[in-house]
Design a protein around this motif. Structure first.
Motif, mmCIF file in Angstrom:
data_model
loop_
_atom_site.group_PDB
_atom_site.id
_atom_site.type_symbol
_atom_site.label_atom_id
_atom_site.label_comp_id
_atom_site.label_asym_id
_atom_site.label_seq_id
_atom_site.Cartn_x
_atom_site.Cartn_y
_atom_site.Cartn_z
ATOM 1 N N ARG A 348 -4.717 7.648 -5.235
ATOM 2 C CA ARG A 348 -4.411 7.469 -3.923
ATOM 3 C C ARG A 348 -2.825 6.659 -4.404
ATOM 4 O O ARG A 348 -1.963 6.476 -3.976
ATOM 5 C CB ARG A 348 -5.865 6.017 -4.212
ATOM 6 N N MET A 352 -0.093 7.033 -2.681
ATOM 7 C CA MET A 352 1.087 6.327 -2.374
ATOM 8 C C MET A 352 1.908 5.683 -2.603
ATOM 9 O O MET A 352 3.308 5.992 -1.658
ATOM 10 C CB MET A 352 0.119 5.111 -2.289
ATOM 11 N N PRO A 385 -1.430 10.464 0.863
ATOM 12 C CA PRO A 385 -2.688 9.621 0.431
ATOM 13 C C PRO A 385 -3.739 10.566 0.517
ATOM 14 O O PRO A 385 -3.502 11.216 1.227
ATOM 15 C CB PRO A 385 -2.494 8.620 1.559
ATOM 16 N N PRO A 392 -4.907 13.433 -4.145
ATOM 17 C CA PRO A 392 -3.569 12.941 -2.351
ATOM 18 C C PRO A 392 -3.577 14.747 -1.913
ATOM 19 O O PRO A 392 -3.559 15.224 -1.915
ATOM 20 C CB PRO A 392 -2.486 13.398 -3.276
#
Length: 438
Positions: A348, A352, A385, A392
């Motif tokens: 995660r 990001m 994301p 990802p």
């Protein structure tokens, strides 16, 4: 005239008179060393004269002093090779096995650089003590050495081993393209003009970029070229194990650079400064972008955090065999660095923090017509994301074409950001505007 044996006679007296900790920095150390060397060479010449032996004339005396200086502050008999723009690597397997690899992929055996392996070790010890940002030990207790060296007309990265190999070994990698920019990479065939426009826009749009590839694929040169798209007055931090990016030595291109080099612990096990610590420091010194020469372990998470918070537009490199393996590679690095982080949390964070992964390919072969040595971009992935899986999501903007070189495949989700900084999306669709009337 070959001064090698005479230099070896004078060197112990010179090094005994030099104490880098008392000199106060590289420039002062070298000025002080010049005086010491001149005195010791004069004493040597006087001693030969008193003994009724032949003595050098004034020009030869100066050449001898220069040869002594080279043995300490440059790379002695290796310096001509280091200054040769066609040389890429120098690998030494003992004092009399010197392999020279050239930029075109050809390889030759060079002359010995010392009379014995013991003399070779002493050479490396001197270079480690006087040529890096900080003095480094090379001994039985510390048989591994990695150091960045400035000298002559180029910068080099040097690694050395002793004790753990049958003979002392030395490898030198020349930084051949210190001032390379994206236009140079187009000229060299690493990328085409459309990809050059895309990557330049990605840097200007402050996208966070991870450069991947194998050993010798040109990741550092590529990072240096990408950095050339950053505005000259933007404050940059470079964080490295050994100085290789060298943006701080390009004041015409980068006027505000905080260059940071990690430091190993001393013989008592104290004083180590890690990449992890330096990345955290970079954020506290008002740096808008952080460029990490190579992510290898526990510095991964602070690098991702920097990309995700205060370091938008940052760049790092890491070893990976393909663009598709980069996330698993990051997971392995996190584990090897002792980080206790769940895979889904790391993924995660990557989704990001990272905007693009640029993967480099390298073809080195020997054909009937001679060696072939080419480096190229093989893929560019947009990182998003996680979606349906824990890893990802990936948007494959450029994929490998028939010859391995990357070709446009799709439009990135952040295309509007790229257009705002001047990117023509026609470079991805084959309808780029080239000027003139339509």
């Amino acid at each position: 005239m070959n001064w090698r044996h005479t230099v070896q006679e004078i060197l112990p007296k010179v090094t005994a008179a030099l104490d880098r900790s008392e000199v106060g920095g590289d420039d002062a150390a070298r000025a002080y060393a010049q005086n010491v060397i001149t005195e010791q060479v004069r004493e040597h010449v006087d001693a030969r004269s008193l003994a009724g032996k032949g003595v050098p004339d004034l020009a030869e005396e100066r050449a001898l002093a220069e040869a002594v200086f080279d043995e300490i502050f440059r790379l002695g008999s290796l310096q001509p090779l280091v200054d040769d723009p066609d040389v890429e690597n120098i690998d030494v397997n003992g004092c009399d096995q010197v392999w020279i690899t050239y930029a075109d992929g050809s390889k030759t055996l060079g002359p010995p650089i010392a009379d014995s392996d013991e003399e070779l070790v002493e050479k490396v010890r001197r270079w480690a003590a006087y040529q890096g940002q900080t003095a480094r030990d090379f001994s039985v207790a510390r048989p591994r050495l990695h150091i960045s060296i400035a000298g002559g007309q180029s910068r080099t990265r040097m690694g050395a081993l002793m004790g753990v190999t049958p003979r002392p070994c030395l490898s030198i990698r020349r930084h051949r393209l210190l001032d390379a920019d994206l236009d140079d990479l187009v000229y060299n065939g690493t990328l085409d003009r459309g990809m050059r426009a895309f990557l330049g826009a990605a840097v200007r749009a402050r996208k966070d970029i991870v450069i991947t590839g194998g050993m010798g694929d040109g990741k550092t040169t590529f990072a240096r070229a990408l950095a050339g798209e950053i505005h000259p007055d933007e404050r940059i931090a470079t964080v490295e194990k050994e100085f290789e990016l060298l943006l701080h030595e390009q004041p015409d291109r980068h006027r505000d650079v905080l260059a940071m080099e990690a430091r190993a612990e001393n013989s008592e096990g104290l004083g180590a400064i890690t990449l992890h610590q330096l990345i955290e420091d970079a954020l506290r010194f008002n740096c808008r972008r952080i460029i990490v020469g190579e992510v290898r372990g526990d510095e991964l998470v602070p690098m991702l955090e920097a990309m995700n918070t205060g370091g938008n537009g940052s760049i790092c490199t890491l070893h990976a065999d393909s663009a598709d393996q980069v996330f698993q590679r990051m997971l392995i690095l996190a584990g090897s660095g002792g980080l206790d982080i769940a895979a889904d949390t790391l993924f995660r964070t990557i989704g990001m923090a990272v905007d693009f992964v640029v993967h480099l390919g390298h073809e080195l072969r020997h054909d009937a017509d001679g060696p072939v040595n080419r480096r190229y971009v093989s893929a560019i992935n947009e990182v998003l994301p996680p979606g349906d899986t824990t890893e990802p999501a990936v948007n494959r903007v450029y994929v490998a074409g028939p010859d391995g070189r990357a070709v446009p495949n799709t439009i990135p989700q952040c295309i509007d950001d790229l257009i705002r900084v001047g990117f023509d999306p026609g470079h991805l669709t084959g309808h780029a505007w080239t000027g003139g009337r339509t």
